[in-house]
Design an enzyme around this catalytic site. Structure first.
Site, PDB file in Angstrom:
ATOM      1  CE  LYS A 105      -1.602   1.874   4.396  1.00 57.25           C
ATOM      2  NZ  LYS A 105      -1.348   3.013   4.085  1.00 57.25           N
ATOM      3  CG  ASN A 106       2.467   2.783   3.534  1.00 62.19           C
ATOM      4  OD1 ASN A 106       1.536   2.862   3.324  1.00 62.19           O
ATOM      5  ND2 ASN A 106       2.207   2.444   5.138  1.00 62.19           N
ATOM      6  CB  CYS A 151      -4.365  10.575  12.171  1.00 66.18           C
ATOM      7  SG  CYS A 151      -3.260   9.628  11.987  1.00 66.18           S
ATOM      8  NE  ARG A 211       0.136  10.531   9.919  1.00 66.21           N
ATOM      9  CZ  ARG A 211       0.254   9.365   9.246  1.00 66.21           C
ATOM     10  NH1 ARG A 211      -1.092   9.097  10.146  1.00 66.21           N
ATOM     11  NH2 ARG A 211       1.184   8.905   8.460  1.00 66.21           N
ATOM     12  CG  ASP A 218       3.637   1.552  10.055  1.00 65.17           C
ATOM     13  OD1 ASP A 218       2.662   2.148  10.195  1.00 65.17           O
ATOM     14  OD2 ASP A 218       4.588   1.831   8.772  1.00 65.17           O
ATOM     15  NE  ARG A 224      -7.043   4.762   5.749  1.00 63.07           N
ATOM     16  CZ  ARG A 224      -6.669   5.569   6.153  1.00 63.07           C
ATOM     17  NH1 ARG A 224      -6.717   6.142   7.220  1.00 63.07           N
ATOM     18  NH2 ARG A 224      -6.278   6.612   5.501  1.00 63.07           N
TER      19      ARG A 224
HETATM   20  C1  EPZ Z   1       4.466   7.295   6.089  1.00 58.84           C
HETATM   21  O1  EPZ Z   1       3.348   8.306   7.268  1.00 58.84           O
HETATM   22  C2  EPZ Z   1       3.317   5.611   6.320  1.00 58.84           C
HETATM   23  N1  EPZ Z   1       2.051   6.527   5.588  1.00 58.84           N
HETATM   24  C3  EPZ Z   1       2.858   4.954   7.505  1.00 58.84           C
HETATM   25  O2  EPZ Z   1       2.060   4.708   7.452  1.00 58.84           O
HETATM   26  C4  EPZ Z   1       4.127   5.321   8.666  1.00 58.84           C
HETATM   27  O3  EPZ Z   1       3.590   4.771  10.165  1.00 58.84           O
HETATM   28  C5  EPZ Z   1       5.458   6.256   8.756  1.00 58.84           C
HETATM   29  O4  EPZ Z   1       5.563   7.299   6.760  1.00 58.84           O
HETATM   30  C6  EPZ Z   1       6.181   6.010   9.222  1.00 58.84           C
HETATM   31  O5  EPZ Z   1       7.087   4.618   9.049  1.00 58.84           O
HETATM   32  C7  EPZ Z   1       2.160   6.210   3.957  1.00 58.84           C
HETATM   33  O6  EPZ Z   1       3.613   5.066   3.255  1.00 58.84           O
HETATM   34  C8  EPZ Z   1       1.121   6.617   3.611  1.00 58.84           C
HETATM   35  P1  EPZ Z   1       6.374  10.487   8.176  1.00 58.84           P
HETATM   36  P2  EPZ Z   1       3.702   9.479   6.638  1.00 58.84           P
HETATM   37  O7  EPZ Z   1       6.612  12.036   7.631  1.00 58.84           O
HETATM   38  O8  EPZ Z   1       4.769   9.867   5.290  1.00 58.84           O
HETATM   39  C9  EPZ Z   1       6.925  13.969  11.520  1.00 58.84           C
HETATM   40  C10 EPZ Z   1       0.514   3.017   7.740  1.00 58.84           C
HETATM   41  O9  EPZ Z   1      -0.273   1.976   8.839  1.00 58.84           O
HETATM   42  N2  EPZ Z   1       6.630  14.707  10.366  1.00 58.84           N
HETATM   43  O10 EPZ Z   1       7.738  10.389   7.766  1.00 58.84           O
HETATM   44  O11 EPZ Z   1       2.952  10.046   7.019  1.00 58.84           O
HETATM   45  C11 EPZ Z   1       4.705  12.653  11.909  1.00 58.84           C
HETATM   46  O12 EPZ Z   1       4.161  13.662  12.290  1.00 58.84           O
HETATM   47  C12 EPZ Z   1       0.704   3.685   7.640  1.00 58.84           C
HETATM   48  O13 EPZ Z   1       0.007   2.069   6.583  1.00 58.84           O
HETATM   49  C13 EPZ Z   1       6.352  15.911  10.912  1.00 58.84           C
HETATM   50  O14 EPZ Z   1       6.605  17.150  12.118  1.00 58.84           O
HETATM   51  O15 EPZ Z   1       5.247   9.771   8.405  1.00 58.84           O
HETATM   52  C14 EPZ Z   1       5.802  11.912  12.277  1.00 58.84           C
HETATM   53  O16 EPZ Z   1       5.467  11.979  13.830  1.00 58.84           O
HETATM   54  C15 EPZ Z   1       0.478   5.176   9.113  1.00 58.84           C
HETATM   55  N3  EPZ Z   1       6.563  16.758   9.910  1.00 58.84           N
HETATM   56  C16 EPZ Z   1       7.437  11.082  12.475  1.00 58.84           C
HETATM   57  O17 EPZ Z   1       7.659  12.910  11.991  1.00 58.84           O
HETATM   58  C17 EPZ Z   1       6.015  16.611   8.424  1.00 58.84           C
HETATM   59  O18 EPZ Z   1       6.573  17.690   7.620  1.00 58.84           O
HETATM   60  C18 EPZ Z   1       7.255  10.848  11.032  1.00 58.84           C
HETATM   61  O19 EPZ Z   1       6.436  11.378   9.892  1.00 58.84           O
HETATM   62  C19 EPZ Z   1       6.029  15.277   8.445  1.00 58.84           C
HETATM   63  C20 EPZ Z   1       6.429  14.619   9.666  1.00 58.84           C
END
Ligand code: EPZ
Length: 427
Positions: free
Chosen positions: A22-23, A117, A122, A306, A398
């Site tokens: 998915k990701n 969420c 996020r 995850d 999802r």
């Molecule tokens: C991706 O989310 C995945 N989603 C998530 O999977 C996964 O948990 C996550 O990466 C971490 O591995 C998809 O690929 C669609 P991040 P993403 O940006 O890209 C903070 C699942 O269950 N952050 O690496 O949103 C954020 O709040 C999902 O399949 C900022 O502060 O993750 C978080 O605490 C859930 N500012 C951390 O970084 C930003 O601009 C990691 O977020 C961006 C992120």
């Protein structure tokens, strides 16, 4: 609203085929916005809710979608729009990934700010800082972020944290910019590597994916491509942990062991037998005591956030005490309260959880609150004595294709039923 009825306490046994990731599929589908030619994407987990939402998102922006089995053809249908609809962005945060390709191609994009969420706030500041480093200006209007630039230019971007989404968004923008963009402190997840390979297939030159510095030499006109998405390491990890928790034995077809090194090492440390081939993994746990093994989540190649919830379900059954530290999301222990309802012994202090294994979990009515937390409760229910009723399985839908069919194929007693009664309104 669907729920699962699970009669637990049976080991899962047999062979399961792992779906496309998915990701990885989400950003790859969105990256088709970079070209006006047709793209054929294979091995897409088309039954997932998030993938269906992505189809709607692409259609709302002017693309046409054809689905045949797990093959998806994305073709131009109308001229591309640069405004993503709020109705879709609020269903799926990854919709924000349309910003990179559209901004780079058209010099302007309007995307609703996704909001938090259940697992955390996020924010998208790292995405925005990256676009600003390439010359974009931002403006907030009516809950939307408007990014614009007369001349977005390739350049050097340093991410303050290796955000998966920000890395993907910037890679897509860079692919449409003539010249070289360098992303430092980039995320290194296998899904990033897959996106890099797809961008290369479109005509960009991408080097360094899987490492902390990624180099993208973009082109203002990219062509169509045919591409096959990697297997879902998180679905594979879920079945591996389910096999361990139910004292079962499962062969996973299509799973890439190199994407799950840390999970495999931790399962082995628990005393679970894990054998690996090039595209398969076998997990055998029959009759073994699960040893307690502590984990701390981290950006890839660290232990995946995850799979943290799933690990907690397994540790509930371990012979002793373990610690779990969540370092990626600030609120990713919602499943712990539901596990307590099944007789688990867990205490949570901020980002740390202490889990004392119990002899058995006991079936109960429980409720999913996010994709992986939901899957963790499902695994707990499969291992528990007696019947569990798992509500809000739409969270699980999802991220997992027909999980009940795959589990039933492994001998689990699981049934999906539709409960038309109204559920509490705190979703
Ligand atoms: C991706 O989310 C995945 N989603 C998530 O999977 C996964 O948990 C996550 O990466 C971490 O591995 C998809 O690929 C669609 P991040 P993403 O940006 O890209 C903070 C699942 O269950 N952050 O690496 O949103 C954020 O709040 C999902 O399949 C900022 O502060 O993750 C978080 O605490 C859930 N500012 C951390 O970084 C930003 O601009 C990691 O977020 C961006 C992120």
């Amino acid at each position: 609203m669907d729920q699962f009825i699970i009669e637990g306490g049976k080991p899962i046994k047999g062979t399961v085929k792992i779906s496309g990731s998915k990701n990885a599929a989400l950003p790859i589908l969105i990256a088709t916005l970079l070209t006006d030619e047709a793209c054929v994407i294979e091995n897409v987990p088309v039954l997932l809710r998030d993938i269906r939402t992505t189809f709607q998102l692409l259609e709302s922006l002017g693309k046409g979608i054809e689905v045949r089995g797990s093959r998806v053809t994305v073709k131009p249908k109308a001229s591309l729009k640069t405004h993503a609809p709020y109705d879709l962005v609020k269903q799926m945060r990854a919709s924000v990934l349309v910003a990179g390709p559209l901004l780079a191609r058209f010099g302007v994009v309007r995307v609703p700010i996704p909001g938090g969420c259940s697992i955390g706030l996020r924010p998208i500041d790292i995405h925005l800082d990256g676009f600003k480093a390439l010359g974009a200006r931002e403006l907030v209007d009516q809950g939307d972020i408007i990014l614009s630039s007369r001349e977005l230019a390739p350049g050097r971007v340093h991410l303050k944290f290796p955000s998966v989404g920000a890395t993907e968004n910037l890679m897509m923008a860079a692919a449409a910019l003539e010249g070289e963009t360098i992303i430092e402190n980039a995320a290194r997840e296998p899904e990033i590597e897959d996106l890099g390979r797809f961008l290369t297939a479109l005509g960009a030159k991408v080097k360094g994916v899987g490492r902390s510095t990624v180099y993208i030499r973009g082109k203002s006109v990219l062509h169509g491509a045919r591409y096959s998405v990697i297997a879902d390491r998180l679905e594979a990890g879920t079945f591996m942990i389910a096999a361990a928790a139910t004292q079962g034995r499962v062969d996973l077809i299509g799973a890439k062991p190199e994407h799950l090194k840390d999970t495999i090492a931790k399962l082995r440390a628990c005393g679970v037998k894990v054998k690996t081939g090039i595209r398969e993994i076998s997990v055998v746990s029959d009759g073994h005591t699960i040893k307690p093994v502590s984990i701390k989540t981290g950006p890839y190649p660290g232990f995946s956030t995850d799979l943290q919830a799933l690990w907690m379900s397994l540790m509930c059954l371990a012979d002793g005490e373990s610690e779990i530290e969540e370092t990626i999301f600030e609120n990713r222990f919602l499943h712990a309260a539901e596990l307590l309802r099944m007789g688990a012994s867990i205490s949570v202090h901020g980002s740390h959880a202490r889990v004392l294994g119990v002899k058995n979990l006991i079936g109960a009515p429980i409720m999913a609150s996010d994709i992986r937390g939901g899957a963790a409760l499902l695994v707990a229910a499969l291992s528990a004595q007696g019947k569990s009723v798992l509500q809000r399985v739409y969270h699980i839908d999802r991220g997992y294709e027909k999980i009940e069919d795959k589990l039933a194929g492994l001998g689990a007693s699981i049934q999906r039923v539709n409960d038309s009664r109204k559920l509490p309104s705190n979703s």
